[in-house]
Design an enzyme around this catalytic site. Structure first.
Site, short mmCIF file in Angstrom:
data_model
loop_
_atom_site.label_atom_id
_atom_site.label_comp_id
_atom_site.label_asym_id
_atom_site.label_seq_id
_atom_site.Cartn_x
_atom_site.Cartn_y
_atom_site.Cartn_z
N ASP A 10 0.86 -1.18 0.00
CA ASP A 10 0.00 0.00 0.00
C ASP A 10 0.90 1.23 0.00
O ASP A 10 1.68 1.44 0.94
CB ASP A 10 -0.89 -0.03 1.26
CG ASP A 10 -2.03 0.97 1.19
OD1 ASP A 10 -2.14 1.69 0.19
OD2 ASP A 10 -2.80 1.02 2.17
N ASP A 104 -2.71 2.40 -6.20
CA ASP A 104 -1.69 2.49 -5.16
C ASP A 104 -1.65 1.30 -4.21
O ASP A 104 -0.95 1.35 -3.21
CB ASP A 104 -1.88 3.79 -4.35
CG ASP A 104 -3.22 3.85 -3.64
OD1 ASP A 104 -4.14 3.10 -4.02
OD2 ASP A 104 -3.35 4.66 -2.70
N GLU A 105 -2.37 0.22 -4.52
CA GLU A 105 -2.26 -0.96 -3.66
C GLU A 105 -2.57 -2.23 -4.43
O GLU A 105 -3.32 -2.22 -5.39
CB GLU A 105 -3.14 -0.84 -2.41
CG GLU A 105 -4.60 -0.68 -2.65
CD GLU A 105 -5.39 -0.62 -1.34
OE1 GLU A 105 -5.10 -1.42 -0.42
OE2 GLU A 105 -6.30 0.21 -1.25
#
Length: 199
Positions: A10, A104-105
């Site tokens: 993350d 983003d993860e």
């Protein structure tokens, strides 16, 4: 068969961190990605802004009230997508079993991995290091034997966190967590659970 090794990566305050990386004047200052006008909404907030209580999905007006120094910058989705691709290129050095959740993860199954590294935590540590060295950004990582626990682990020591939940520790670890820290439990669900005596 080997115990599954799942990593959740993350990126910390991803959009805001990219803006701070690319504009030195923003570093160390409270930054919100979004529009400052009356109907605007915060898309992402730097950790400096989060200390004041600024959160994503908050109205821009409220964000400015609680953090008068807040600097708004327009989002650059093409840049974030390009950076995300570079992050995924690093993931692919270890495994092709990747489940993105957003830019983003992502979850990575490294049970069988390309370099043949035995411990998931060592892979997570390498990925974090490469993201920092190549992209000048910070990621948090969680390692466990399923996605739920890996996700919880990555949130546990943010920012720049690295946490492993071993199978033998899992039940004790979860028993001590407030229900609102469970993945997928938002404020409304947490409120309902509290009303049923589940904390």
């Amino acid at each position: 068969m080997n115990e599954r090794k799942i990593i959740h990566i993350d990126m910390d305050a991803f959009y805001a961190s990219v803006e701070q990386r690319d504009n030195p004047e923003l570093r160390g200052r409270p930054v919100a990605v979004g529009h400052a006008e009356r109907r605007g909404v915060v898309a992402a907030a730097s950790y400096e802004a989060r200390r004041y209580g600024v959160r994503s999905a908050m109205s821009s007006q409220k964000a400015k009230r609680i953090c008068p120094e807040l600097i708004f910058v327009n989002g650059r989705m093409d840049v974030y997508k390009s950076v995300s691709q570079s992050i995924h290129d690093i993931f692919h050095e270890y495994t092709d079993i990747i489940e993105p959740i957003s830019l983003d993860e992502a979850f990575l199954d490294v049970t069988v991995n390309k370099p043949g590294i035995e411990l998931g935590v060592d892979i997570a540590r390498e990925i974090k290091r490469k993201i920092r060295e190549r992209l000048n950004l910070v990621a948090s990582a969680g390692v466990s034997y399923n996605k739920f626990l890996a996700k919880i682990a990555s949130d546990y020591r943010k920012p720049d966190g690295l946490c492993t939940i071993h199978p033998s520790q899992a039940l004790d670890f979860i028993a001590k967590l407030p229900i609102e820290d469970f993945w997928g439990v938002g404020p409304v669900t947490a409120g309902k659970m509290h009303s049923m005596g589940i904390h």
